[in-house]
Write a protein that holds these residues in place. Structure first.
Motif, PDB file in Angstrom:
ATOM      1  N   TYR A  45      -4.225  -3.398  -0.698  1.00 46.85           N
ATOM      2  CA  TYR A  45      -5.567  -3.215  -0.104  1.00 46.85           C
ATOM      3  C   TYR A  45      -6.334  -4.534  -0.060  1.00 46.85           C
ATOM      4  CZ  TYR A  45      -4.677   1.762  -0.935  1.00 46.85           C
ATOM      5  OH  TYR A  45      -4.127   3.009  -0.937  1.00 46.85           O
ATOM      6  N   ALA A  46      -6.249  -5.310  -1.155  1.00 44.87           N
ATOM      7  CA  ALA A  46      -6.970  -6.588  -1.191  1.00 44.87           C
ATOM      8  C   ALA A  46      -6.459  -7.520  -0.088  1.00 44.87           C
ATOM      9  CB  ALA A  46      -6.808  -7.243  -2.562  1.00 44.87           C
ATOM     10  N   LYS A  54     -12.883  -0.670  -0.855  1.00 46.99           N
ATOM     11  CA  LYS A  54     -11.984  -0.407   0.284  1.00 46.99           C
ATOM     12  C   LYS A  54     -12.743  -0.485   1.605  1.00 46.99           C
ATOM     13  CE  LYS A  54      -8.532   2.151  -2.244  1.00 46.99           C
ATOM     14  NZ  LYS A  54      -8.052   3.418  -2.750  1.00 46.99           N
ATOM     15  N   PHE A  55     -13.977  -0.015   1.600  1.00 46.32           N
ATOM     16  CA  PHE A  55     -14.788  -0.018   2.816  1.00 46.32           C
ATOM     17  C   PHE A  55     -14.911  -1.429   3.381  1.00 46.32           C
ATOM     18  CE2 PHE A  55     -19.086  -0.608   4.633  1.00 46.32           C
ATOM     19  CZ  PHE A  55     -18.983   0.222   5.733  1.00 46.32           C
ATOM     20  N   VAL A  93      -5.665   1.878   9.494  1.00 45.75           N
ATOM     21  CA  VAL A  93      -5.278   3.303   9.473  1.00 45.75           C
ATOM     22  C   VAL A  93      -4.253   3.569   8.376  1.00 45.75           C
ATOM     23  CG1 VAL A  93      -4.095   5.129  10.782  1.00 45.75           C
ATOM     24  CG2 VAL A  93      -5.831   3.707  11.900  1.00 45.75           C
ATOM     25  N   ILE A  94      -3.237   2.696   8.283  1.00 41.79           N
ATOM     26  CA  ILE A  94      -2.216   2.859   7.231  1.00 41.79           C
ATOM     27  C   ILE A  94      -2.877   2.765   5.848  1.00 41.79           C
ATOM     28  CG2 ILE A  94      -0.144   1.836   6.183  1.00 41.79           C
ATOM     29  CD1 ILE A  94       0.649   0.984   9.082  1.00 41.79           C
ATOM     30  N   GLY A  95      -3.842   1.861   5.716  1.00 38.26           N
ATOM     31  CA  GLY A  95      -4.564   1.723   4.449  1.00 38.26           C
ATOM     32  C   GLY A  95      -5.293   2.992   4.067  1.00 38.26           C
ATOM     33  N   VAL A  96      -5.973   3.602   5.032  1.00 37.54           N
ATOM     34  CA  VAL A  96      -6.727   4.841   4.756  1.00 37.54           C
ATOM     35  C   VAL A  96      -5.769   5.977   4.377  1.00 37.54           C
ATOM     36  CG1 VAL A  96      -8.240   6.595   5.761  1.00 37.54           C
ATOM     37  CG2 VAL A  96      -8.667   4.175   6.220  1.00 37.54           C
ATOM     38  N   MET A 134       0.832  -1.211   0.000  1.00 33.74           N
ATOM     39  CA  MET A 134       0.000   0.000   0.000  1.00 33.74           C
ATOM     40  C   MET A 134       0.863   1.257   0.000  1.00 33.74           C
ATOM     41  SD  MET A 134      -3.275  -0.854   2.462  1.00 33.74           S
ATOM     42  CE  MET A 134      -2.364  -1.254   3.951  1.00 33.74           C
ATOM     43  N   VAL A 135       1.893   1.257   0.847  1.00 31.82           N
ATOM     44  CA  VAL A 135       2.738   2.450   0.981  1.00 31.82           C
ATOM     45  C   VAL A 135       3.556   2.683  -0.290  1.00 31.82           C
ATOM     46  CG1 VAL A 135       4.678   3.448   2.261  1.00 31.82           C
ATOM     47  CG2 VAL A 135       2.807   2.330   3.492  1.00 31.82           C
TER      48      VAL A 135
END
Length: 476
Positions: free
Chosen positions: A307-308, A390-391, A407-410, A280-281
Motif C-alpha cells: 500500500y505504501a 490508505k485514502f 482498484v486492486i489496492g481497495v 498487496m495481493v
C-alpha cells in the motif's frame, strides 16, 4: 581545525547516537549483564534526544561530504519517525527480556548502531553512502534477530536473515556498479543528469538496485525471509524490525527513485507498480490461513508495504506525501499491536497462537478495546487513522491515472479486513481461553499512546499532513 567543526552540525544527531553506542558498549564491557536494564533506558533516552535534535535543526537544505549526505525536510521527517519507532520498540523489550531471562546489554547498543545506519540511509545522496548506511543497519539487525542465542528459532531466524540479506546486498551492489558504469558517477545529481535517456544497461542496474531495496522493505517477490524471521526472532525484535528499519528502507527507496532517476519515471514506475500489486495481493491472501499472530503480522506488513508503494508508484509530490503519512500511521498501528502481542503471557510463559486471544474482552476489556481499534485501523476502516493512510495513497494513484493499481489496492484491503476482523470476533464472541497476566506499565504506555493516536487522528490530522507535505516538497 575550528573552521572545520561547524561543518559537522548537520550530522550532530548521528554523532550523538554513535557516541552513545560506544559509551554504552564500554560500560557493558566493564560491568557485564548487570547493567542491561540501564543500557536499555540510556539507549531510549539517546534515541529521543537525537529525535529532538533532528526536529530542532534549521529548516534549510544542507549538503555535506561533497553532496553525498543531505539534511532536508524529508530526511528530518523520516529520521524522527525511525528514531521514535526504535525508542518505542526498545521500551517494549525491557520487561520481555527480563522475564525471559535473556537480558543482554548488547541489545540496546545494537539498536543504537542500527538507528545510526538508518539515519545515514535516509540522508544518503550517493550510492556509496547509501550502501554504508544500509550495511551498518543490516549487520546490526542480523545479530538482533538471533539475540536469544539459546533459542533454536531465534538462531535460525538470524541465520536465514543473514544469508538472504547477504544475497540482497550483492544484488544491490551489482545494480549500483552497473549504474556507476553507465553514468560515470555515484552521486544522485550526476546520475539524474546522465540518466535522461534510458539505456538497457542503466535499466538493468536499476532493476538490481530496486531488487536489493525491495528485499529490505520485504516487498514481493523478495519477501521470503519475512514470515520466518518475524516468527523466530524474539517478539520485541520483530516490533523493532517493523518500526525502524522498514521506515528507513522506504525513505531510501523514495530518495533513490525520485532524486536519482527523475528522467526515467516510466521505467521504474513499472517495477514499483508490479511489486506493489504483488505485495498487496500476497499480504491479503497469505495471512488468511495463519494461526501464529507474529506470522500474521509478517504477512500483514508485506501487504502494508504494498500500500505504501502505491504512493511511490504515482511518482508525484502528493504520492510521496501519501507514503509519509502512511508510514507514520503504520508505525503507530503496529507498535500498539505488538504491545498487545507482548501482553499475551500466562503463568506458563508467552503464547503466540491467535486462538489464545479468545474472550479477551471479558478478561481484559481495555486491552481488547484498544487491540480491536488497532486491528480495525490496520484493516482501513473509517474513521480510524488507517483509513486516512490508505485514502491518501489511493488518491495519489488516482491523480496519477493509475486506476488499476488503486482498484486492486481497495480490493486487497477488503480481503485483508477478513483476518483482522476474525481476531476481533474471537476476542468479543468466543468463550475465554483463560486470563493473561497483568500488562506491564511499559506496554501500557506504548499501547495507550498508539491507540489514542489511531482513534483520535481524524479530529486533528493537519500537523502530520502538513509535515508530510513539507517533507515531500523538499524532494521536488
Amino acid at each position: 581545525m575550528s573552521a572545520q567543526l561547524p561543518a559537522l552540525g548537520p550530522i550532530f544527531p548521528e554523532l550523538l547516537v554513535i557516541a552513545g553506542a560506544l559509551a554504552l558498549l564500554l560500560l557493558g564491557a566493564i560491568r557485564g549483564e548487570r547493567v542491561a536494564g540501564m543500557v536499555d533506558i540510556s539507549a531510549i533516552l539517546i534515541l529521543l534526544i537525537a529525535a529532538g535534535l533532528t526536529v530542532l535543526q534549521p529548516g534549510e537544505r544542507v549538503e555535506i561530504f561533497g553532496g553525498s549526505f543531505v539534511v532536508d525536510d524529508f530526511s528530518r521527517f523520516m529520521k524522527v519517525l525511525a528514531l521514535l519507532g526504535s525508542a518505542a520498540a526498545l521500551l517494549l523489550s525491557i520487561d520481555f527480556f527480563r522475564v525471559q531471562n535473556i537480558h543482554r546489554f548488547e541489545f540496546g547498543i545494537l539498536v543504537l548502531t542500527a538507528a545510526a545506519g538508518m539515519m545515514v540511509m535516509i540522508s544518503a545522496r550517493d550510492l556509496v553512502m547509501l550502501y554504508l548506511g544500509l550495511e551498518l543497519m543490516s549487520l546490526s539487525l542480523y545479530v538482533i534477530a538471533a539475540i536469544d542465542r539459546d533459542n533454536l528459532r531465534s538462531t535460525e531466524a538470524g541465520l536465514k536473515y543473514l544469508v538472504l540479506g547477504g544475497l540482497s546486498s550483492g544484488m544491490l551492489l551489482y545494480g549500483a556498479s552497473l549504474i556507476y558504469g553507465f553514468t560515470g558517477t555515484v552521486g544522485f545529481t550526476g546520475i539524474a543528469a546522465a540518466a535522461k535517456v534510458p539505456s538497457i544497461g542503466l535499466v538493468f542496474g536499476l532493476v538490481f538496485l530496486f531488487a536489493g531495496l525491495a528485499f529490505k522493505v520485504s516487498a514481493v517477490p523478495f519477501h521470503m525471509w519475512t514470515p520466518d524471521v518475524y516468527e523466530g526472532a524474539p517478539t520485541p525484535v520483530t516490533a523493532f524490525f517493523v518500526a525502524g528499519p522498514k521506515v528507513a528502507a522506504i525513505a531510501l527507496f523514495i530518495r533513490v527513485a525520485i532524486e536519482a532517476f527523475p528522467g526515467i519515471v516510466p521505467q521504474w514506475q513499472q517495477i514499483i507498480v508490479f511489486i506493489s500489486i504483488a505485495s498487496m495481493v500476497l499480504g491479503a491472501f497469505a495471512a488468511i490461513g495463519q494461526r501464529n499472530i507474529k506470522r500474521l503480522m509478517a504477512y500483514s506488513s508485506i501487504g502494508h508495504v504494498g500500500y505504501a508503494l502505491v504512493g511511490l508508484a504515482a511518482g508525484t509530490q502528493t504520492g510521496i506525501q501519501g507514503v509519509l503519512i502512511y508510514m507514520a500511521i503504520y508505525v503507530a498501528m503496529t507498535l500498539g499491536t505488538f504491545a498487545c502481542i507482548l501482553a499475551m503471557r500466562r503463568a506458563g510463559g508467552m503464547v503466540e497462537e491467535i486462538d489464545e486471544l479468545a474472550g479477551l474482552a471479558r478478561t481484559q476489556p481495555m486491552v481488547a478495546f484498544f487491540l480491536a481499534a488497532l486491528l480495525f485501523s490496520l484493516a482501513g476502516i473509517p474513521p480510524l487513522a488507517g483509513f486516512f493512510a490508505k485514502f491518501y495513497v489511493f488518491l495519489a494513484a488516482v491523480d496519477a491515472k493509475l486506476y488499476a493499481l488503486a482498484v486492486i489496492g481497495v480490493v486487497s484491503s477488503v480481503v485483508g479486513a477478513f483476518y483482522y476482523l476474525r481476531i476481533v470476533k474471537l476476542m468479543y464472541m468466543d468463550e475465554p481461553a483463560g486470563a493473561f497476566l497483568p500488562m506491564p506499565n511499559e506496554l501500557r504506555v506504548v499501547l495507550g499512546i498508539c491507540g489514542l493516536f489511531v482513534i483520535f487522528f481524524f479530529l486533528y490530522p493537519s500537523p502530520l499532513v502538513a509535515a508530510a507535505a513539507t517533507a515531500a516538497k523538499s524532494l521536488f
